[in-house]
Motif scaffolding. Structure first.
Motif, short mmCIF file in Angstrom:
data_model
loop_
_atom_site.label_atom_id
_atom_site.label_comp_id
_atom_site.label_asym_id
_atom_site.label_seq_id
_atom_site.Cartn_x
_atom_site.Cartn_y
_atom_site.Cartn_z
N LEU A 161 -17.69 22.97 23.30
CA LEU A 161 -16.93 21.77 22.92
C LEU A 161 -15.62 21.80 23.69
N ARG A 162 -15.40 20.82 24.54
CA ARG A 162 -14.17 20.73 25.34
C ARG A 162 -13.74 19.28 25.41
N LEU A 163 -12.50 19.01 25.04
CA LEU A 163 -11.94 17.67 25.22
C LEU A 163 -11.81 17.40 26.71
N PRO A 164 -11.70 16.13 27.12
CA PRO A 164 -11.49 15.85 28.55
C PRO A 164 -10.28 16.59 29.12
N SER A 165 -9.31 16.92 28.27
CA SER A 165 -8.13 17.67 28.74
C SER A 165 -8.44 19.15 28.94
N GLY A 166 -9.63 19.61 28.49
CA GLY A 166 -10.00 21.01 28.65
C GLY A 166 -9.81 21.86 27.41
N GLU A 167 -9.17 21.29 26.37
CA GLU A 167 -8.93 22.05 25.14
C GLU A 167 -10.21 22.12 24.30
N ALA A 168 -10.39 23.26 23.64
CA ALA A 168 -11.52 23.41 22.72
C ALA A 168 -11.20 22.67 21.42
N PHE A 169 -12.24 22.23 20.71
CA PHE A 169 -12.02 21.55 19.44
C PHE A 169 -13.16 21.85 18.48
N THR A 170 -12.93 21.53 17.22
CA THR A 170 -13.93 21.68 16.16
C THR A 170 -14.09 20.33 15.48
N PHE A 171 -15.32 19.97 15.14
CA PHE A 171 -15.60 18.73 14.42
C PHE A 171 -16.03 19.10 13.00
N ARG A 172 -15.46 18.39 12.02
CA ARG A 172 -15.84 18.61 10.62
C ARG A 172 -15.82 17.28 9.89
#
Length: 193
Positions: free
Chosen positions: A116-127
């Motif tokens: 999971l990577r945002l277009p900016s490259g940061e990782a994220f979590t979906f809940r």
């Protein structure tokens, strides 16, 4: 009888004693044979790729020919007439391979070679909590450096899941015994790590 036994023990002892010498001779012969060619470096034991030792490793080796990590740039949960769909948005959805299982009232899917990577490259979590009657929580997160884990907790049992490919990515269609056509809107809470 005693003579045969001592002869057998002696034979065994001779074979065991000369085995290292026989092995050393075969190595020397091989080196002599290859003196005219370039000798390559022999891999150390720690450098040798180990074969698969269980089914999931075997499938992950055969189904993912490249080690390219597929980036999932967004996750959406949309209500449908039958339940809810969770969309893992990526342009390479057909490359995602899923290993799934049920544990109690949870559906768990691991997706190797994905992150999971945002277009900016940061990782994220979906809940998403209580997105549907019969589902208490949907979580999508980076399980490790190369695996996404999708977890759906059902109430009182595991939901029914169907997988679909689309231009948007990979879609998990979730339904429960308690789901109805009228559902409250889903309010996902993406969290940046």
């Amino acid at each position: 009888m005693k003579i045969q036994r001592s002869l057998s023990n002696t034979s065994l002892w001779l074979v065991i004693s000369f085995l290292p010498l026989l092995m050393a001779e075969s190595v020397r012969a091989e080196v002599k044979q290859n003196e005219q060619t370039v000798i390559t470096r022999i891999k150390r034991l720690s450098e040798i790729e180990r074969p698969a030792t269980n089914v999931s490793e075997l499938f992950s080796q055969s189904s993912t020919p490249s080690s390219e990590v597929v980036e999932v740039t967004a996750v959406k949960a949309n209500p449908t007439a039958k339940g809810v769909e969770v969309i893992l948005q990526t342009t390479k959805g057909q490359q995602l391979q899923i290993t799934n299982r049920s544990a109690g009232n949870s559906f768990i899917a691991d997706i190797p070679n994905a992150q999971l990577r945002l277009p900016s490259g940061e990782a994220f979590t979906f809940r998403s909590e209580k997105p549907l009657t019969g589902i208490t929580e949907i979580t999508v997160n980076n399980f490790d450096a190369n695996t996404i884990r999708v977890t759906v907790i059902g109430e009182p049992s595991s939901p029914t899941v169907e997988l679909f490919d689309s231009d948007e990515g990979l879609i998990f269609g979730l339904t429960t015994a308690a789901s109805t056509a009228q559902q409250p809107p889903i309010q996902p809470t993406p969290q940046v790590k």
